[in-house]
Design a protein around this motif. Structure first.
Motif, PDB file in Angstrom:
ATOM      1  N   LEU A  29       0.700  -1.459  -0.090  1.00 19.09           N
ATOM      2  CA  LEU A  29       0.037  -0.160  -0.084  1.00 19.09           C
ATOM      3  C   LEU A  29       0.831   1.402  -0.173  1.00 19.09           C
ATOM      4  CD1 LEU A  29      -2.512  -1.104   2.573  1.00 19.09           C
ATOM      5  CD2 LEU A  29      -3.108  -0.860   0.128  1.00 19.09           C
ATOM      6  N   GLY A  30       1.987   1.223   0.291  1.00 21.24           N
ATOM      7  CA  GLY A  30       2.955   2.284   0.334  1.00 21.24           C
ATOM      8  C   GLY A  30       2.936   3.063   1.550  1.00 21.24           C
ATOM      9  N   SER A  31       2.217   2.530   2.681  1.00 21.47           N
ATOM     10  CA  SER A  31       2.158   3.197   3.931  1.00 21.47           C
ATOM     11  C   SER A  31       3.167   3.102   4.889  1.00 21.47           C
ATOM     12  CB  SER A  31       0.814   2.503   4.568  1.00 21.47           C
ATOM     13  OG  SER A  31       0.782   2.916   5.789  1.00 21.47           O
ATOM     14  N   SER A  32       3.319   3.832   5.780  1.00 22.29           N
ATOM     15  CA  SER A  32       4.396   3.745   6.514  1.00 22.29           C
ATOM     16  C   SER A  32       3.943   3.577   8.125  1.00 22.29           C
ATOM     17  CB  SER A  32       5.182   5.508   6.727  1.00 22.29           C
ATOM     18  OG  SER A  32       4.198   6.427   6.969  1.00 22.29           O
ATOM     19  N   GLU A  33       2.711   2.885   8.175  1.00 22.98           N
ATOM     20  CA  GLU A  33       2.075   2.697   9.511  1.00 22.98           C
ATOM     21  C   GLU A  33       2.956   1.591  10.200  1.00 22.98           C
ATOM     22  OE1 GLU A  33      -2.172   1.509  11.237  1.00 22.98           O
ATOM     23  OE2 GLU A  33      -1.926   1.605   9.081  1.00 22.98           O
ATOM     24  N   ASN A  34       2.781   1.542  11.406  1.00 20.20           N
ATOM     25  CA  ASN A  34       3.717   0.491  12.174  1.00 20.20           C
ATOM     26  C   ASN A  34       2.638  -0.764  12.061  1.00 20.20           C
ATOM     27  OD1 ASN A  34       5.066  -1.060  14.021  1.00 20.20           O
ATOM     28  ND2 ASN A  34       4.961   0.502  15.556  1.00 20.20           N
ATOM     29  N   PRO A  35       3.383  -1.963  11.779  1.00 24.03           N
ATOM     30  CA  PRO A  35       2.805  -3.035  11.377  1.00 24.03           C
ATOM     31  C   PRO A  35       1.839  -3.515  12.786  1.00 24.03           C
ATOM     32  CG  PRO A  35       4.986  -3.388  10.506  1.00 24.03           C
ATOM     33  CD  PRO A  35       4.851  -2.005  11.318  1.00 24.03           C
ATOM     34  N   LEU A  56      -2.149  -4.533  13.020  1.00 23.60           N
ATOM     35  CA  LEU A  56      -2.805  -5.619  13.501  1.00 23.60           C
ATOM     36  C   LEU A  56      -3.979  -5.566  14.081  1.00 23.60           C
ATOM     37  CD1 LEU A  56       0.377  -7.732  14.573  1.00 23.60           C
ATOM     38  CD2 LEU A  56      -0.729  -8.002  12.485  1.00 23.60           C
ATOM     39  N   ARG A  57      -4.266  -4.103  14.617  1.00 32.67           N
ATOM     40  CA  ARG A  57      -5.462  -4.017  15.415  1.00 32.67           C
ATOM     41  C   ARG A  57      -6.668  -3.699  14.483  1.00 32.67           C
ATOM     42  NH1 ARG A  57      -1.574  -1.597  19.006  1.00 32.67           N
ATOM     43  NH2 ARG A  57      -2.060   0.422  18.188  1.00 32.67           N
ATOM     44  N   ASP A  58      -6.333  -3.363  13.145  1.00 28.95           N
ATOM     45  CA  ASP A  58      -7.259  -2.998  12.247  1.00 28.95           C
ATOM     46  C   ASP A  58      -7.866  -4.210  11.355  1.00 28.95           C
ATOM     47  OD1 ASP A  58      -6.920  -0.474  13.351  1.00 28.95           O
ATOM     48  OD2 ASP A  58      -5.586   0.002  11.413  1.00 28.95           O
ATOM     49  N   TYR A  59      -7.386  -5.200  11.596  1.00 31.39           N
ATOM     50  CA  TYR A  59      -8.007  -6.510  10.816  1.00 31.39           C
ATOM     51  C   TYR A  59      -7.890  -7.629  11.472  1.00 31.39           C
ATOM     52  CZ  TYR A  59      -3.326  -8.435   9.668  1.00 31.39           C
ATOM     53  OH  TYR A  59      -2.147  -8.714   9.603  1.00 31.39           O
ATOM     54  N   VAL A 108     -10.656  -2.539   8.591  1.00 35.07           N
ATOM     55  CA  VAL A 108     -11.338  -1.098   8.914  1.00 35.07           C
ATOM     56  C   VAL A 108     -10.333  -0.384   8.260  1.00 35.07           C
ATOM     57  CG1 VAL A 108     -12.489  -2.070  10.868  1.00 35.07           C
ATOM     58  CG2 VAL A 108     -10.491  -0.995  11.097  1.00 35.07           C
ATOM     59  N   GLY A 109     -10.590   0.741   8.008  1.00 35.62           N
ATOM     60  CA  GLY A 109      -9.827   1.947   7.284  1.00 35.62           C
ATOM     61  C   GLY A 109     -10.430   3.182   7.580  1.00 35.62           C
ATOM     62  N   ASP A 110      -9.621   4.293   6.953  1.00 41.09           N
ATOM     63  CA  ASP A 110     -10.210   5.633   7.016  1.00 41.09           C
ATOM     64  C   ASP A 110     -11.378   6.053   6.054  1.00 41.09           C
ATOM     65  OD1 ASP A 110      -8.098   6.009   9.026  1.00 41.09           O
ATOM     66  OD2 ASP A 110      -6.930   6.759   7.366  1.00 41.09           O
ATOM     67  N   SER A 111     -11.723   5.213   5.353  1.00 44.72           N
ATOM     68  CA  SER A 111     -12.974   5.348   4.389  1.00 44.72           C
ATOM     69  C   SER A 111     -13.246   3.998   3.551  1.00 44.72           C
ATOM     70  CB  SER A 111     -12.587   6.416   3.400  1.00 44.72           C
ATOM     71  OG  SER A 111     -11.413   6.046   2.350  1.00 44.72           O
ATOM     72  N   ASP A 112     -14.145   3.902   3.006  1.00 45.71           N
ATOM     73  CA  ASP A 112     -14.706   2.736   2.460  1.00 45.71           C
ATOM     74  C   ASP A 112     -13.824   2.262   1.333  1.00 45.71           C
ATOM     75  OD1 ASP A 112     -16.898   2.483   3.744  1.00 45.71           O
ATOM     76  OD2 ASP A 112     -18.235   3.304   2.368  1.00 45.71           O
ATOM     77  N   ALA A 113     -13.121   3.198   0.505  1.00 44.60           N
ATOM     78  CA  ALA A 113     -11.952   2.885  -0.515  1.00 44.60           C
ATOM     79  C   ALA A 113     -10.816   2.439   0.131  1.00 44.60           C
ATOM     80  CB  ALA A 113     -11.586   4.257  -1.259  1.00 44.60           C
ATOM     81  N   ASP A 114     -10.491   3.111   1.441  1.00 45.14           N
ATOM     82  CA  ASP A 114      -9.193   2.533   2.071  1.00 45.14           C
ATOM     83  C   ASP A 114      -9.264   1.251   2.710  1.00 45.14           C
ATOM     84  OD1 ASP A 114      -6.434   3.231   3.271  1.00 45.14           O
ATOM     85  OD2 ASP A 114      -7.565   3.059   4.992  1.00 45.14           O
ATOM     86  N   VAL A 146     -11.370  -1.021   1.523  1.00 47.65           N
ATOM     87  CA  VAL A 146     -11.199  -2.143   0.303  1.00 47.65           C
ATOM     88  C   VAL A 146      -9.879  -2.353  -0.073  1.00 47.65           C
ATOM     89  CG1 VAL A 146     -11.946  -2.504  -1.958  1.00 47.65           C
ATOM     90  CG2 VAL A 146     -13.666  -1.620  -0.427  1.00 47.65           C
ATOM     91  N   ALA A 147      -8.992  -1.292  -0.335  1.00 51.76           N
ATOM     92  CA  ALA A 147      -7.626  -1.498  -0.798  1.00 51.76           C
ATOM     93  C   ALA A 147      -6.720  -2.450   0.222  1.00 51.76           C
ATOM     94  CB  ALA A 147      -7.006   0.008  -1.047  1.00 51.76           C
ATOM     95  N   ARG A 148      -7.146  -1.978   1.642  1.00 49.61           N
ATOM     96  CA  ARG A 148      -6.234  -2.895   2.714  1.00 49.61           C
ATOM     97  C   ARG A 148      -6.797  -4.244   2.499  1.00 49.61           C
ATOM     98  NH1 ARG A 148      -5.669   0.198   8.331  1.00 49.61           N
ATOM     99  NH2 ARG A 148      -4.448   1.988   7.795  1.00 49.61           N
ATOM    100  N   ALA A 149      -8.241  -4.554   2.411  1.00 45.76           N
ATOM    101  CA  ALA A 149      -8.694  -5.883   2.267  1.00 45.76           C
ATOM    102  C   ALA A 149      -7.979  -6.412   1.024  1.00 45.76           C
ATOM    103  CB  ALA A 149      -9.957  -5.875   2.164  1.00 45.76           C
ATOM    104  N   GLU A 150      -8.074  -6.071  -0.107  1.00 47.29           N
ATOM    105  CA  GLU A 150      -7.145  -6.663  -1.292  1.00 47.29           C
ATOM    106  C   GLU A 150      -5.619  -6.764  -0.901  1.00 47.29           C
ATOM    107  OE1 GLU A 150      -6.860  -5.770  -6.006  1.00 47.29           O
ATOM    108  OE2 GLU A 150      -7.779  -4.478  -4.655  1.00 47.29           O
ATOM    109  N   ALA A 151      -5.071  -5.768  -0.554  1.00 45.41           N
ATOM    110  CA  ALA A 151      -3.662  -5.886  -0.131  1.00 45.41           C
ATOM    111  C   ALA A 151      -3.344  -7.250   0.711  1.00 45.41           C
ATOM    112  CB  ALA A 151      -3.002  -4.840   0.319  1.00 45.41           C
ATOM    113  N   LEU A 152      -4.194  -7.277   1.559  1.00 42.50           N
ATOM    114  CA  LEU A 152      -3.872  -8.453   2.602  1.00 42.50           C
ATOM    115  C   LEU A 152      -4.305  -9.724   2.044  1.00 42.50           C
ATOM    116  CD1 LEU A 152      -5.416  -6.864   5.864  1.00 42.50           C
ATOM    117  CD2 LEU A 152      -3.216  -7.784   5.762  1.00 42.50           C
ATOM    118  N   ALA A 153      -5.195  -9.754   1.186  1.00 42.63           N
ATOM    119  CA  ALA A 153      -5.738 -11.152   0.466  1.00 42.63           C
ATOM    120  C   ALA A 153      -4.476 -11.630  -0.454  1.00 42.63           C
ATOM    121  CB  ALA A 153      -6.893 -10.684  -0.283  1.00 42.63           C
TER     122      ALA A 153
END
Length: 506
Positions: free
Chosen positions: A96-102, A106-109, A124-130, A132-139
């Motif tokens: 995702l190109g995110s600098s968030e701490n892993p 972990l608490r968001d999914y 969960v994300g900041d918006s619906d698009a975010d 969905v992008a997080r779910a696709e990247a994780l999958a």
């Protein structure tokens, strides 16, 4: 004798009276209903003020090389735990190109194993698009990691088999070298050893072919795993219905509030020990319940019933007062207003025979603010009780609440009717009232119970007990019955225990 009486009293008194507990908890329905309503409103408000964050979900079909029909879900649980590692979280964040701490990610999914081979990922994300992008990247990251692990395992297994095959080939070459051009027919003396070498060569050829086949099968299973592990339900945003969420949270809050309210009510009842059943109130006061009155009149048909009950009580008390040469008082506990109404009704009934003076010994203005219904009824304060003419009938009204001046009660009347509100006084205080009235030599004619429980089916009559709260003896002689034999009347339980203690002290 003392030991037998004490054991009999202990056996007849249960450690926890469930009937009294249920009745007392039901009487405190305002508490647990209020807490249930508060939980309902809090749940609905929480759903409105703090709606669920944007979220997305995706379903992944996970194939395993070790899949068995009788698998109990061990493999999919392992996949769920692998999904919840910082390696998967970190790779997804890099995608995702995110600098968030892993660790924070972990608490968001979370992953959930729906079946032995179906994995659901909720993010969960900041918006619906975010989301969905997080779910696709994780999958995608999980599928790639799973395929890589399966390939590594298959390659490791194939390499181990091929190494075994190579060792067999080396041994086969040595056996072939040893055999050379010899045969059992050319050298009869060594035919046995040559046959052994030929058998060993045949076994080695068979094992080499087996290792080649198993290595090929190990490599063949990997494409099935790779092709079988895929996204079967594309990432999508989860739509939250505010009414449904509010109804769910409100229902949960209602149940939690109700359970908490019932628990608090039950604990409060046990700790406070406030008798509510007419049986317990009569036993603690050492006097029978002669009448019951509701705390509020309520609906019209109940008003008529309450009015009829008050009229019967007034008539009964009027007959009692007329047949007595002593002054009668009404002493209240938790129901000053009800005692005032009963006193004025009784004074009105007695006023037909002459003037009646009601001596107001209540601490508040409950009686002073009420106008007598008859001109022959006069209400005076307690300080003027001595000025009432002796030829005039006197009716005292006082209180036995905490803080009562017990020595002043005898000036209100030498015998009394207790007007007690159910559940107001503790058992210890009811004992105190009975003992203090006995010390003042004020017999208790009976108890008028205010606000009784409508489902109370216990008996408030002391059939074999004293009608007054006398103490100091466990038994006293009574009048002879029709057989000429003298019968005895027993004291209340608290008085019997006190008498037993006195005898043990002596």
């Amino acid at each position: 004798m003392t030991t037998s009486k004490t054991s009999e009293s202990s056996a007849s008194t249960p450690l926890l009276d469930l009937h009294a507990l249920v009745v007392a908890v039901r009487r405190r329905r305002r508490l647990w209903c209020a807490l249930a309503l508060l939980g309902l409103l809090a749940g609905a408000a929480l759903a409105v003020l703090k709606p669920p964050p944007p979220s997305a979900t995706v379903k992944v079909l996970v194939a395993h090389a070790e899949d068995q029909p009788n698998d109990t879900g061990t493999l999919i649980r392992t996949d769920v735990e692998v999904l919840g590692t910082t390696r998967i979280a970190g790779q997804a964040l890099r995608t995702l190109g995110s600098s968030e701490n892993p660790e924070d990610f972990l608490r968001d999914y979370r992953g959930t194993g729906l079946t032995n081979n179906l994995l659901q990922i909720d993010v969960v994300g900041d918006s619906d698009a975010d989301a969905v992008a997080r779910a696709e990247a994780l999958a995608d990251v999980f599928i790639a990691d799973h395929v890589r692990r399966m390939r590594s395992a298959a390659n490791a297994e194939a390499k181990a088999l091929l190494d075994q095959r190579d060792r067999m080939r080396t041994e086969l070459a040595e056996v072939n070298k040893e055999i050379g051009s010899r045969s059992p027919d050319t050298d009869p003396n060594e035919s046995a050893s040559i046959e052994t070498l030929f058998a060993r060569r045949a076994e080695l050829n068979s094992r080499i072919a087996d290792f080649d086949q198993r290595a090929a099968e190990a490599r063949t299973g990997t494409p099935k795993v790779v092709a079988g592990t895929q996204i079967v339900d594309a990432p999508r945003a989860v739509r939250h219905s505010l009414p449904k969420t509010a109804a769910t949270d409100a229902g949960i809050g209602l149940v939690l509030g109700l359970v908490l309210g019932l628990a608090l009510a039950a604990v409060g009842v046990v700790v406070a020990d406030r008798p509510v059943l007419r049986r317990d109130i009569a036993a603690n006061l050492g006097a029978s319940v002669i009448a019951e009155l509701p705390h509020h009149s309520g609906r019209p048909w109940r008003r008529r019933r309450t009015r009829a009950t008050r009229e019967r009580l007034t008539a009964h008390l009027a007959r009692t007062v007329r047949g007595s040469t002593d002054d009668v008082s009404l002493l209240e506990l938790g129901c000053a207003r009800g005692a005032s109404v009963i006193a004025l009704d009784l004074a009105g009934a007695l006023a037909t025979e002459g003037p009646v003076t009601v001596v107001d010994g209540l601490p508040g203005p409950q009686l002073a603010g009420r106008a007598p219904k008859s001109g022959n009824v006069t209400v005076v304060g307690g300080e003027r009780a001595a000025t009432v003419p002796h030829q005039e009938r006197r009716l005292g009204v006082g209180s036995v609440a905490p803080g009562t001046a017990w020595t002043d009660l005898q000036y209100l009347g030498t015998q009394t009717v207790l007007v007690v509100r159910a559940g107001h006084g503790s058992a210890a205080w009811l004992h105190t009232v009975a003992r203090q009235l006995a010390d003042q030599h004020i017999p208790v004619i009976g108890v008028v119970l205010i606000d009784p429980d409508p489902r109370d089916r216990t008996d408030g009559t002391l059939w074999d007990g004293l009608q007054t709260a006398l103490r100091g003896r466990s038994e006293r002689p009574a009048r002879q019955n029709g057989t000429g034999q003298q019968r005895t009347e027993r004291l209340p339980a608290w008085a019997a225990r006190g008498a037993d203690n006195d005898q043990e002290g002596r």
